[in-house]
Design a protein around this motif. Structure first.
Motif, mmCIF file in Angstrom:
data_model
loop_
_atom_site.group_PDB
_atom_site.id
_atom_site.type_symbol
_atom_site.label_atom_id
_atom_site.label_comp_id
_atom_site.label_asym_id
_atom_site.label_seq_id
_atom_site.Cartn_x
_atom_site.Cartn_y
_atom_site.Cartn_z
ATOM 1 N N LEU A 76 -39.234 -30.751 42.396
ATOM 2 C CA LEU A 76 -40.206 -31.306 41.463
ATOM 3 C C LEU A 76 -41.410 -30.393 41.262
ATOM 4 C CD1 LEU A 76 -40.162 -35.011 42.693
ATOM 5 C CD2 LEU A 76 -38.864 -33.992 40.811
ATOM 6 N N ASP A 77 -41.653 -29.492 42.205
ATOM 7 C CA ASP A 77 -42.778 -28.557 42.098
ATOM 8 C C ASP A 77 -42.321 -27.342 41.306
ATOM 9 O OD1 ASP A 77 -44.775 -26.457 42.738
ATOM 10 O OD2 ASP A 77 -45.556 -27.984 44.085
ATOM 11 N N LYS A 78 -43.038 -27.036 40.250
ATOM 12 C CA LYS A 78 -42.614 -25.980 39.330
ATOM 13 C C LYS A 78 -43.290 -24.633 39.578
ATOM 14 C CE LYS A 78 -39.974 -28.921 37.420
ATOM 15 N NZ LYS A 78 -38.634 -29.013 37.965
ATOM 16 N N ARG A 79 -43.988 -24.480 40.707
ATOM 17 C CA ARG A 79 -44.629 -23.194 40.992
ATOM 18 C C ARG A 79 -43.582 -22.133 41.313
ATOM 19 N NH1 ARG A 79 -49.125 -25.091 45.228
ATOM 20 N NH2 ARG A 79 -47.562 -26.711 45.563
ATOM 21 N N SER A 80 -43.906 -20.907 40.969
ATOM 22 C CA SER A 80 -43.033 -19.766 41.243
ATOM 23 C C SER A 80 -43.397 -19.154 42.592
ATOM 24 C CB SER A 80 -43.194 -18.715 40.145
ATOM 25 O OG SER A 80 -44.499 -18.143 40.227
ATOM 26 N N ASP A 81 -42.536 -18.274 43.081
ATOM 27 C CA ASP A 81 -42.847 -17.547 44.312
ATOM 28 C C ASP A 81 -44.125 -16.730 44.133
ATOM 29 O OD1 ASP A 81 -40.700 -18.648 45.611
ATOM 30 O OD2 ASP A 81 -39.384 -16.929 45.263
ATOM 31 N N GLU A 82 -44.366 -16.240 42.932
ATOM 32 C CA GLU A 82 -45.600 -15.507 42.642
ATOM 33 C C GLU A 82 -46.825 -16.408 42.824
ATOM 34 O OE1 GLU A 82 -48.150 -12.482 41.819
ATOM 35 O OE2 GLU A 82 -45.982 -12.260 42.005
ATOM 36 N N ASP A 83 -46.710 -17.648 42.397
ATOM 37 C CA ASP A 83 -47.807 -18.599 42.593
ATOM 38 C C ASP A 83 -48.087 -18.810 44.079
ATOM 39 O OD1 ASP A 83 -48.065 -19.040 39.805
ATOM 40 O OD2 ASP A 83 -46.565 -20.650 39.870
ATOM 41 N N PHE A 84 -47.021 -18.956 44.868
ATOM 42 C CA PHE A 84 -47.195 -19.144 46.307
ATOM 43 C C PHE A 84 -47.747 -17.876 46.959
ATOM 44 C CE2 PHE A 84 -43.892 -22.416 45.470
ATOM 45 C CZ PHE A 84 -44.659 -23.512 45.806
ATOM 46 N N TYR A 85 -47.322 -16.726 46.448
ATOM 47 C CA TYR A 85 -47.850 -15.462 46.962
ATOM 48 C C TYR A 85 -49.371 -15.399 46.784
ATOM 49 C CZ TYR A 85 -48.816 -10.560 47.665
ATOM 50 O OH TYR A 85 -49.361 -9.398 48.117
ATOM 51 N N GLU A 86 -49.844 -15.853 45.643
ATOM 52 C CA GLU A 86 -51.282 -15.841 45.382
ATOM 53 C C GLU A 86 -52.040 -16.692 46.394
ATOM 54 O OE1 GLU A 86 -52.971 -13.899 43.258
ATOM 55 O OE2 GLU A 86 -51.028 -12.988 42.832
ATOM 56 N N LEU A 87 -51.406 -17.728 46.906
ATOM 57 C CA LEU A 87 -52.057 -18.613 47.867
ATOM 58 C C LEU A 87 -52.038 -18.060 49.293
ATOM 59 C CD1 LEU A 87 -50.693 -22.072 46.647
ATOM 60 C CD2 LEU A 87 -53.004 -21.168 46.343
ATOM 61 N N ILE A 88 -50.894 -17.507 49.733
ATOM 62 C CA ILE A 88 -50.775 -17.126 51.151
ATOM 63 C C ILE A 88 -50.110 -15.764 51.370
ATOM 64 C CG2 ILE A 88 -50.756 -19.512 51.977
ATOM 65 C CD1 ILE A 88 -47.652 -19.015 52.420
ATOM 66 N N GLY A 89 -50.053 -14.920 50.364
ATOM 67 C CA GLY A 89 -49.358 -13.635 50.494
ATOM 68 C C GLY A 89 -50.233 -12.511 51.020
ATOM 69 N N ASP A 90 -50.935 -12.754 52.122
ATOM 70 C CA ASP A 90 -51.789 -11.717 52.697
ATOM 71 C C ASP A 90 -51.851 -11.879 54.220
ATOM 72 O OD1 ASP A 90 -53.468 -13.914 53.101
ATOM 73 O OD2 ASP A 90 -54.867 -13.349 51.524
ATOM 74 N N ASP A 91 -52.726 -11.118 54.857
ATOM 75 C CA ASP A 91 -52.826 -11.171 56.317
ATOM 76 C C ASP A 91 -53.465 -12.453 56.828
ATOM 77 O OD1 ASP A 91 -51.541 -8.785 56.690
ATOM 78 O OD2 ASP A 91 -53.374 -7.601 56.913
ATOM 79 N N ASP A 92 -54.138 -13.201 55.971
ATOM 80 C CA ASP A 92 -54.655 -14.505 56.370
ATOM 81 C C ASP A 92 -53.615 -15.588 56.112
ATOM 82 O OD1 ASP A 92 -57.109 -13.566 57.265
ATOM 83 O OD2 ASP A 92 -58.047 -13.786 55.294
ATOM 84 N N GLY A 93 -52.503 -15.188 55.521
ATOM 85 C CA GLY A 93 -51.406 -16.106 55.223
ATOM 86 C C GLY A 93 -50.156 -15.704 55.968
ATOM 87 N N VAL A 94 -49.047 -15.752 55.265
ATOM 88 C CA VAL A 94 -47.739 -15.591 55.900
ATOM 89 C C VAL A 94 -47.520 -14.211 56.528
ATOM 90 C CG1 VAL A 94 -46.474 -14.881 53.827
ATOM 91 C CG2 VAL A 94 -45.307 -16.196 55.612
ATOM 92 N N PHE A 95 -48.153 -13.164 55.990
ATOM 93 C CA PHE A 95 -47.925 -11.828 56.548
ATOM 94 C C PHE A 95 -48.790 -11.541 57.773
ATOM 95 C CE2 PHE A 95 -46.504 -11.356 52.099
ATOM 96 C CZ PHE A 95 -45.173 -11.082 52.370
ATOM 97 N N GLY A 96 -49.690 -12.451 58.099
ATOM 98 C CA GLY A 96 -50.514 -12.278 59.287
ATOM 99 C C GLY A 96 -49.872 -12.796 60.558
ATOM 100 N N CYS A 97 -48.854 -13.626 60.421
ATOM 101 C CA CYS A 97 -48.200 -14.229 61.588
ATOM 102 C C CYS A 97 -47.591 -13.150 62.474
ATOM 103 C CB CYS A 97 -47.116 -15.206 61.131
ATOM 104 S SG CYS A 97 -46.140 -15.890 62.486
ATOM 105 N N MET A 98 -47.923 -13.208 63.760
ATOM 106 C CA MET A 98 -47.389 -12.232 64.720
ATOM 107 C C MET A 98 -46.149 -12.757 65.437
ATOM 108 S SD MET A 98 -50.852 -10.582 66.354
ATOM 109 C CE MET A 98 -51.438 -12.104 67.069
ATOM 110 N N THR A 99 -45.631 -13.902 65.023
ATOM 111 C CA THR A 99 -44.432 -14.547 65.576
ATOM 112 C C THR A 99 -44.451 -14.634 67.099
ATOM 113 O OG1 THR A 99 -43.128 -12.496 65.487
ATOM 114 C CG2 THR A 99 -42.966 -13.962 63.598
#
Length: 134
Positions: A76-99
């Protein structure tokens, strides 16, 4: 709360909902996966046990990434991966996780946080985005 606003934790659609009609159909597998991620009670234990969050105060943490994963899989959510990247596609988001797995090890609901972090990371990386500024 601030995290919900930061990740825009609501359905984004241009579809007009008629509340007098039945809900839109969703595949049972997708509905179950959304339900599983919605079990998060946003208690913050995942963030409190996260080495990255301890070192980087603006890191969104597993709770925020889990919310993104939930809306990314929701038909139901029509956002693109690009939209999600804008929200969390950096070191404070998903790429910052050190697992370090502190989030999943301590989640009282035993949510699959690391697999969802990896899933979102792969989705964004598949677009040629790496979070490294290149």
């Amino acid at each position: 709360n601030a995290m919900s606003k930061r990740v825009e934790s609501w359905i984004h659609t241009d579809h007009e909902t008629d509340i007098a009609k039945l809900e839109e159909k969703v595949e049972p597998e997708v509905a179950q996966e959304v339900f599983e991620l919605d079990r998060c009670i946003e208690c913050g234990i995942c963030v409190a046990s996260c080495g990255t969050a301890i070192m980087r105060k603006d890191f969104i943490g597993a709770v925020g990434i889990n919310r993104i994963a939930r809306f990314q899989i929701d038909a139901l959510d029509k956002r693109s991966d690009e939209d999600f990247y804008e929200l969390i596609g950096d070191d404070d988001g998903v790429f910052g996780c050190m697992t370090l797995l502190g989030c999943e090890d301590n989640c009282p609901k035993h949510l699959p946080l690391q697999s969802k972090i990896a899933y979102i990371r792969r989705k964004l990386a598949a677009q040629g985005k790496c979070g490294c500024g290149k």
